[in-house]
Design an enzyme around this catalytic site. Structure first.
Site, PDB file in Angstrom:
ATOM      1  N   GLY A  36       0.842  -1.208   0.000  1.00 58.79           N
ATOM      2  CA  GLY A  36       0.000   0.000   0.000  1.00 58.79           C
ATOM      3  C   GLY A  36       0.867   1.244   0.000  1.00 58.79           C
ATOM      4  N   HIS A  37       1.830   1.278   0.932  1.00 62.64           N
ATOM      5  CA  HIS A  37       2.757   2.412   0.966  1.00 62.64           C
ATOM      6  C   HIS A  37       3.551   2.495  -0.341  1.00 62.64           C
ATOM      7  CE1 HIS A  37       2.661   1.314   5.417  1.00 62.64           C
ATOM      8  NE2 HIS A  37       2.273   2.570   5.440  1.00 62.64           N
TER       9      HIS A  37
HETATM   10  P1  AMP Z   1       0.512   4.831   7.650  1.00 56.15           P
HETATM   11  O1  AMP Z   1       1.920   4.347   7.616  1.00 56.15           O
HETATM   12  O2  AMP Z   1      -0.461   3.808   8.129  1.00 56.15           O
HETATM   13  O3  AMP Z   1       0.378   6.156   8.351  1.00 56.15           O
HETATM   14  O4  AMP Z   1       0.103   5.105   6.137  1.00 56.15           O
HETATM   15  C1  AMP Z   1       0.844   5.988   5.337  1.00 56.15           C
HETATM   16  C2  AMP Z   1       0.079   6.246   4.064  1.00 56.15           C
HETATM   17  O5  AMP Z   1      -0.115   5.026   3.364  1.00 56.15           O
HETATM   18  C3  AMP Z   1      -1.325   6.824   4.325  1.00 56.15           C
HETATM   19  O6  AMP Z   1      -1.601   7.838   3.384  1.00 56.15           O
HETATM   20  C4  AMP Z   1      -2.208   5.626   4.133  1.00 56.15           C
HETATM   21  O7  AMP Z   1      -3.527   5.973   3.720  1.00 56.15           O
HETATM   22  C5  AMP Z   1      -1.471   4.888   3.037  1.00 56.15           C
HETATM   23  N1  AMP Z   1      -1.876   3.486   3.019  1.00 56.15           N
HETATM   24  C6  AMP Z   1      -1.871   2.619   4.057  1.00 56.15           C
HETATM   25  N2  AMP Z   1      -2.362   1.427   3.678  1.00 56.15           N
HETATM   26  C7  AMP Z   1      -2.692   1.541   2.370  1.00 56.15           C
HETATM   27  C8  AMP Z   1      -3.251   0.644   1.400  1.00 56.15           C
HETATM   28  N3  AMP Z   1      -3.582  -0.602   1.710  1.00 56.15           N
HETATM   29  N4  AMP Z   1      -3.442   1.102   0.154  1.00 56.15           N
HETATM   30  C9  AMP Z   1      -3.115   2.380  -0.181  1.00 56.15           C
HETATM   31  N5  AMP Z   1      -2.578   3.267   0.678  1.00 56.15           N
HETATM   32  C10 AMP Z   1      -2.371   2.854   1.943  1.00 56.15           C
END
Ligand code: AMP
Length: 281
Positions: A36-37
């Site tokens: 995702g990231h």
């Molecule tokens: P986090 O590390 O959880 O703060 O996420 C960092 C970024 O990655 C944020 O903008 C999230 O929305 C994005 N993100 C996390 N999981 C996913 C995913 N499965 N698909 C797309 N973007 C994601």
């Protein structure tokens, strides 16, 4: 690839690049990077001259009883992945430099930051908006990339950037999923085998809701009722909320007419997961 821990050094490097005419792209993360990231990072890499990824487990967005301490920290592996994706700079400040003991200033976004996940996690979006505002001041990106998985977060950040005249263009990228539809999340690794299997019901319920709407159902009450019944069949899953709302202002819909954001949060054992889809009639 530069690995930068110091705030001033990050700001200077980004400013130099900006002054030489480069487009600065920025992906803020809390690390434990997954596909995702990486999808955001790839997009950022492709669209900008200078790609910055921040890795910072932001204490300000965790409640006192939440998982700050046990949140996965995999910095070495994250740095390896960023290098592989040809990121230019990884910014990984420590908590004390971002939030020293005498820290006093916070950003909060009314309404958008107070409902749904904001209601279940008081102060969460204040913490998110504050860290993103700080990071934007340091990196001053032309464009910044967020995931649709955190739909409410993306709306909060967009509103903050608009209201506070921040020049960064906020780009929201599609949710990346596992084979069974579960949205990828750093928290998925908390799930045991049984919980992991049951977690697939979240996206299955969203998909079923989307199908009902496409078939002509316009009553949020009926759609959400169907989702709740479906999710309740999984013994380890407890619903926090399910909602059908306007995808821009998050106001609950009386009737589904145009675009609709169907979003949910649920506890799978001790792990809270979120997911959503946007359905266009
Ligand atoms: P986090 O590390 O959880 O703060 O996420 C960092 C970024 O990655 C944020 O903008 C999230 O929305 C994005 N993100 C996390 N999981 C996913 C995913 N499965 N698909 C797309 N973007 C994601």
């Amino acid at each position: 690839m530069k690995i930068i821990r110091n705030t001033g050094e990050m700001a200077r490097l980004a400013e130099q690049r900006r002054m030489s005419g480069d487009f600065i792209g920025f992906v803020p993360t809390m690390g434990a990077l997954h596909e995702g990231h990486l999808s955001l990072i790839r997009r950022c890499r492709g669209e900008n001259d200078f790609a910055v990824v921040s890795i910072f487990v932001n204490p300000a967005q965790f409640g006192p009883k939440e998982d700050l301490k046990k949140y996965p920290r995999t910095l070495k592996q994250d740095i390896r992945l960023c290098r592989r994706e040809r990121v230019d700079a990884v910014f990984c400040p420590d908590a004390k430099s971002m939030f020293p003991a005498d820290y006093k200033t916070y950003v909060s976004v009314d309404d958008l930051g107070e409902c749904f996940c904001g209601a279940s996690r008081p102060g969460h979006f204040r913490g998110v908006a504050t860290i993103v505002a700080k990071l934007f001041h340091i990196v001053n990106p032309h464009a910044s990339y967020f995931g649709q998985k955190d739909a409410q977060q993306a709306l909060v950040i967009k509103k903050m950037a608009e209201d506070l005249n921040m020049p960064a263009k906020i780009k929201v990228m599609p949710t990346i999923r596992e084979m069974d539809g579960l949205a990828m999340s750093s928290r998925n690794r908390y799930l045991n085998a049984k919980e992991r299997k049951e977690a697939a019901v979240l996206f299955a319920s969203l998909t079923a809701a989307g199908q009902l709407i496409k078939k002509g159902e316009t009553s949020p009450h009926k759609i959400l009722g169907m989702m709740e019944r479906m999710i309740r069949k999984a013994p380890h899953v407890k619903i926090d909320y399910v909602c059908a709302v306007d995808p821009i202002n998050l106001k609950p819909l009386d009737k589904i007419k145009g675009a609709c954001l169907i979003a949910l949060a649920a506890w799978i054992g001790k792990t809270r997961l979120i997911d959503n889809i946007i359905v266009k009639k």
